[in-house]
Scaffold this motif. Structure first.
Motif, PDB file in Angstrom:
ATOM      1  N   HIS A  46       5.909   0.914  -8.558  1.00 52.19           N
ATOM      2  CA  HIS A  46       4.822   1.698  -7.966  1.00 52.19           C
ATOM      3  C   HIS A  46       4.945   1.749  -6.438  1.00 52.19           C
ATOM      4  CE1 HIS A  46       2.727   2.561 -11.636  1.00 52.19           C
ATOM      5  NE2 HIS A  46       2.623   1.276 -11.946  1.00 52.19           N
ATOM      6  N   THR A  47       5.376   0.659  -5.838  1.00 55.97           N
ATOM      7  CA  THR A  47       5.533   0.634  -4.378  1.00 55.97           C
ATOM      8  C   THR A  47       6.656   1.560  -3.938  1.00 55.97           C
ATOM      9  OG1 THR A  47       4.679  -1.624  -4.326  1.00 55.97           O
ATOM     10  CG2 THR A  47       5.869  -0.866  -2.365  1.00 55.97           C
ATOM     11  N   THR A  50       5.372   4.955  -3.850  1.00 53.90           N
ATOM     12  CA  THR A  50       4.439   5.166  -2.736  1.00 53.90           C
ATOM     13  C   THR A  50       5.167   5.357  -1.412  1.00 53.90           C
ATOM     14  OG1 THR A  50       2.738   3.861  -3.845  1.00 53.90           O
ATOM     15  CG2 THR A  50       2.510   4.146  -1.464  1.00 53.90           C
TER      16      THR A  50
END
Length: 83
Positions: A46-47, A50
Motif C-alpha cells: 500500500h505504501t 501511495t
C-alpha cells in the motif's frame, strides 16, 4: 482471494514494484495488498502505491520507501527484519 502464502514470492512482487513502478497499474488489476499473507507486505504494498506517483520516474529508492513507512509509523524498523 489470497494469491500467495509464499513469503519469497510476496517479496519478489514488492521488489519488482520498487524496481519498476510502471507495473503498478497492471499488478493492481490482479493483486491487492489484501491478497498478501504477510501483513508487513500488505503495508509495504500500500505504501508503494501511495508514494509511486510522488517519485521521479524509475525505480523507487528503498530509502524513500523506508522514510514513507517511518513517517506514517506503519512499520517499526525492527519489524522489517525478514520482511
Amino acid at each position: 482471494m489470497t494469491v500467495t502464502h509464499d513469503p519469497p514470492t510476496e517479496q519478489a512482487l514488492l521488489g519488482a514494484l520498487l524496481l519498476n513502478p510502471s507495473l503498478i497499474p497492471q499488478v493492481a488489476d490482479i493483486i491487492t495488498g489484501d491478497d498478501l499473507a504477510d501483513p508487513r507486505h500488505t503495508t509495504i504494498y500500500h505504501t508503494i502505491h501511495t508514494i509511486a506517483p510522488l517519485c521521479p520516474p524509475g525505480p523507487i529508492a528503498p530509502l524513500i520507501l523506508a522514510q514513507a513507512l517511518a513517517a506514517t509509523a506503519n512499520l517499526k524498523h525492527d519489524t522489517l527484519d525478514g520482511a
